[in-house]
Design a protein around this motif. Sequence first.
Motif, PDB file in Angstrom:
ATOM      1  N   LEU A   1      41.588  47.515  34.116  1.00  0.00           N
ATOM      2  CA  LEU A   1      41.686  46.868  35.420  1.00  0.00           C
ATOM      3  C   LEU A   1      42.391  45.514  35.318  1.00  0.00           C
ATOM      4  O   LEU A   1      43.208  45.159  36.173  1.00  0.00           O
ATOM      5  CB  LEU A   1      40.279  46.686  35.997  1.00  0.00           C
ATOM      6  CG  LEU A   1      40.169  46.609  37.518  1.00  0.00           C
ATOM      7  CD1 LEU A   1      40.679  47.903  38.147  1.00  0.00           C
ATOM      8  CD2 LEU A   1      38.744  46.345  37.937  1.00  0.00           C
TER       9      LEU A   1
ATOM     10  N   ALA B   1      46.088  45.683  35.223  1.00  0.00           N
ATOM     11  CA  ALA B   1      46.676  45.948  36.535  1.00  0.00           C
ATOM     12  C   ALA B   1      46.627  44.733  37.457  1.00  0.00           C
ATOM     13  O   ALA B   1      47.396  44.662  38.425  1.00  0.00           O
ATOM     14  CB  ALA B   1      45.969  47.129  37.198  1.00  0.00           C
ATOM     15  N   HIS B   2      45.718  43.788  37.160  1.00  0.00           N
ATOM     16  CA  HIS B   2      45.540  42.597  38.005  1.00  0.00           C
ATOM     17  C   HIS B   2      45.298  41.401  37.085  1.00  0.00           C
ATOM     18  O   HIS B   2      44.194  40.861  37.027  1.00  0.00           O
ATOM     19  CB  HIS B   2      44.357  42.775  38.956  1.00  0.00           C
ATOM     20  CG  HIS B   2      44.391  44.029  39.777  1.00  0.00           C
ATOM     21  ND1 HIS B   2      45.081  44.118  40.970  1.00  0.00           N
ATOM     22  CD2 HIS B   2      43.815  45.247  39.581  1.00  0.00           C
ATOM     23  CE1 HIS B   2      44.938  45.331  41.479  1.00  0.00           C
ATOM     24  NE2 HIS B   2      44.178  46.029  40.654  1.00  0.00           N
TER      25      HIS B   2
ATOM     26  N   ILE C   1      37.654  43.926  43.668  1.00  0.00           N
ATOM     27  CA  ILE C   1      39.065  43.631  43.446  1.00  0.00           C
ATOM     28  C   ILE C   1      39.610  42.845  44.640  1.00  0.00           C
ATOM     29  O   ILE C   1      39.616  43.343  45.773  1.00  0.00           O
ATOM     30  CB  ILE C   1      39.878  44.927  43.259  1.00  0.00           C
ATOM     31  CG1 ILE C   1      39.269  45.780  42.139  1.00  0.00           C
ATOM     32  CG2 ILE C   1      41.341  44.602  42.962  1.00  0.00           C
ATOM     33  CD1 ILE C   1      39.915  47.152  42.007  1.00  0.00           C
ATOM     34  N   ARG C   2      40.062  41.621  44.382  1.00  0.00           N
ATOM     35  CA  ARG C   2      40.604  40.795  45.459  1.00  0.00           C
ATOM     36  C   ARG C   2      41.902  41.402  45.997  1.00  0.00           C
ATOM     37  O   ARG C   2      42.759  41.842  45.222  1.00  0.00           O
ATOM     38  CB  ARG C   2      40.841  39.370  44.958  1.00  0.00           C
ATOM     39  CG  ARG C   2      41.125  38.372  46.086  1.00  0.00           C
ATOM     40  CD  ARG C   2      41.293  36.957  45.560  1.00  0.00           C
ATOM     41  NE  ARG C   2      40.096  36.447  44.913  1.00  0.00           N
ATOM     42  CZ  ARG C   2      39.046  35.936  45.551  1.00  0.00           C
ATOM     43  NH1 ARG C   2      39.048  35.887  46.876  1.00  0.00           N
ATOM     44  NH2 ARG C   2      37.998  35.478  44.878  1.00  0.00           N
ATOM     45  N   GLN C   3      42.039  41.368  47.305  1.00  0.00           N
ATOM     46  CA  GLN C   3      43.217  41.938  47.953  1.00  0.00           C
ATOM     47  C   GLN C   3      44.304  40.878  48.179  1.00  0.00           C
ATOM     48  O   GLN C   3      44.049  39.675  48.052  1.00  0.00           O
ATOM     49  CB  GLN C   3      42.801  42.589  49.268  1.00  0.00           C
ATOM     50  CG  GLN C   3      41.878  43.791  49.064  1.00  0.00           C
ATOM     51  CD  GLN C   3      42.497  44.847  48.175  1.00  0.00           C
ATOM     52  OE1 GLN C   3      43.367  45.611  48.607  1.00  0.00           O
ATOM     53  NE2 GLN C   3      42.074  44.897  46.915  1.00  0.00           N
ATOM     54  N   PRO C   4      45.526  41.297  48.487  1.00  0.00           N
ATOM     55  CA  PRO C   4      46.642  40.356  48.570  1.00  0.00           C
ATOM     56  C   PRO C   4      46.446  39.192  49.537  1.00  0.00           C
ATOM     57  O   PRO C   4      47.036  38.127  49.344  1.00  0.00           O
ATOM     58  CB  PRO C   4      47.814  41.244  49.006  1.00  0.00           C
ATOM     59  CG  PRO C   4      47.481  42.593  48.441  1.00  0.00           C
ATOM     60  CD  PRO C   4      46.003  42.708  48.580  1.00  0.00           C
TER      61      PRO C   4
ATOM     62  N   ASN D   1      41.885  31.820  41.581  1.00  0.00           N
ATOM     63  CA  ASN D   1      40.889  32.863  41.806  1.00  0.00           C
ATOM     64  C   ASN D   1      39.483  32.368  41.478  1.00  0.00           C
ATOM     65  O   ASN D   1      38.513  32.697  42.170  1.00  0.00           O
ATOM     66  CB  ASN D   1      41.216  34.105  40.976  1.00  0.00           C
ATOM     67  CG  ASN D   1      40.222  35.230  41.207  1.00  0.00           C
ATOM     68  OD1 ASN D   1      40.096  35.747  42.315  1.00  0.00           O
ATOM     69  ND2 ASN D   1      39.484  35.592  40.166  1.00  0.00           N
TER      70      ASN D   1
ATOM     71  N   GLY E   1      38.103  39.340  39.707  1.00  0.00           N
ATOM     72  CA  GLY E   1      38.070  39.307  41.166  1.00  0.00           C
ATOM     73  C   GLY E   1      36.991  38.338  41.593  1.00  0.00           C
ATOM     74  O   GLY E   1      37.025  37.156  41.275  1.00  0.00           O
TER      75      GLY E   1
ATOM     76  N   ASP F   1      45.952  38.318  37.137  1.00  0.00           N
ATOM     77  CA  ASP F   1      45.564  37.021  37.676  1.00  0.00           C
ATOM     78  C   ASP F   1      44.122  36.990  38.174  1.00  0.00           C
ATOM     79  O   ASP F   1      43.635  35.940  38.603  1.00  0.00           O
ATOM     80  CB  ASP F   1      46.501  36.611  38.816  1.00  0.00           C
ATOM     81  CG  ASP F   1      46.623  37.673  39.902  1.00  0.00           C
ATOM     82  OD1 ASP F   1      46.049  38.767  39.743  1.00  0.00           O
ATOM     83  OD2 ASP F   1      47.304  37.402  40.908  1.00  0.00           O
ATOM     84  N   GLN F   2      43.402  38.119  38.099  1.00  0.00           N
ATOM     85  CA  GLN F   2      42.038  38.148  38.633  1.00  0.00           C
ATOM     86  C   GLN F   2      40.958  38.055  37.567  1.00  0.00           C
ATOM     87  O   GLN F   2      39.772  37.957  37.903  1.00  0.00           O
ATOM     88  CB  GLN F   2      41.826  39.410  39.478  1.00  0.00           C
ATOM     89  CG  GLN F   2      42.676  39.427  40.731  1.00  0.00           C
ATOM     90  CD  GLN F   2      42.184  40.418  41.766  1.00  0.00           C
ATOM     91  OE1 GLN F   2      40.989  40.612  41.971  1.00  0.00           O
ATOM     92  NE2 GLN F   2      43.122  41.076  42.438  1.00  0.00           N
ATOM     93  N   TRP F   3      41.330  38.102  36.291  1.00  0.00           N
ATOM     94  CA  TRP F   3      40.316  37.933  35.249  1.00  0.00           C
ATOM     95  C   TRP F   3      40.233  36.462  34.864  1.00  0.00           C
ATOM     96  O   TRP F   3      41.224  35.733  34.922  1.00  0.00           O
ATOM     97  CB  TRP F   3      40.626  38.792  34.023  1.00  0.00           C
ATOM     98  CG  TRP F   3      39.491  38.789  33.034  1.00  0.00           C
ATOM     99  CD1 TRP F   3      38.229  39.268  33.243  1.00  0.00           C
ATOM    100  CD2 TRP F   3      39.512  38.260  31.708  1.00  0.00           C
ATOM    101  NE1 TRP F   3      37.456  39.075  32.121  1.00  0.00           N
ATOM    102  CE2 TRP F   3      38.221  38.449  31.157  1.00  0.00           C
ATOM    103  CE3 TRP F   3      40.487  37.650  30.925  1.00  0.00           C
ATOM    104  CZ2 TRP F   3      37.881  38.056  29.870  1.00  0.00           C
ATOM    105  CZ3 TRP F   3      40.154  37.250  29.645  1.00  0.00           C
ATOM    106  CH2 TRP F   3      38.861  37.457  29.125  1.00  0.00           C
TER     107      TRP F   3
END
Length: 296
Positions: free
Chosen positions: A276, A279-280, A241-244, A84, A133, A282-284
């Motif tokens: 946040l 919930a995600h 927020i990055r999408q799939p 990411n 993200g 792998d995005q931080w």
Amino acid sequence: MAQTTQTKAPTLRDRLGNGAFRAVMALALALPYRWRVPLTGWAVAYLVAPLAGYRDRVRDNLAQIRPDLPRAEVERLARAVPDNVGRTIAEIYSGEEFIDRVRSIPLEGPGAPALQAAQAAGRPVILATGHFGNYDVARAALIARGYRVGGLYKPMANPLFDAHYVQAISRIGTPLFPRGPKGLAEMVRFLKSGGMLGIVVDQHMGHGAPLTFFGVRAQTATSAAELALRYDAALIPIYGIRQPNGLDFRIHVEAPIPPGAPETMTQALNDSLESLVRAHMDQWFWIHRRWKAARR
């Protein structure tokens, strides 16, 4: 364009590191956007991260903050987090292609009406976000649709890298204000004129307040809350927020933080980002040394 505050002469290590980065980015920028972003993510995850120690830092942070995670999930995050980071770098350095990708993303979330109302009324806004993200998605999208959004940034330790990084984020939009006295006066004038200021609030600050992030002590600057109180600005958390598919984003706007003590307002920002991140995961940017104070 805001001027960097860096004054030190570059070291040999600075020159080598910057040269390697410029070579990789030159190759990446020669590719179409839809290939450039995932390939840069792969390069950072599988080539740069092991050498730079990013994977170990992800593991160390997770061992301290989420010791409950299964080992397989920790190893997945040790690869996904640098991926990411690499995608984010490629996007920021893509300029107009990145802007075109995000300009039409709708604003969603409970804070979207308040943000739009502030824009219509010319009220100053502090847009608080984190290294999550892609932290420049919201700024790029808002500027592209006519919002006056400036950015507060921390100059990089490597002056050679800092110079082209500032150029890259300037192509997304200006004004930009370096942290410190040099950018303070311009930043205050911009806020007073009804501008919106983007601030990333999730890095360790030695002089910050001893607040918590994931329930662990994390020194946090209270400047976003203090600016909001001083200049009657709305303090609004906002995230890309990055999408799939790895290329697209949602822009999530949280409700404005109510005025109060700066420490209380800043803890609310930490809690917003934490929710946040949970919930995600792998995005931080788990590569940051966010919990230095707790380790000491």
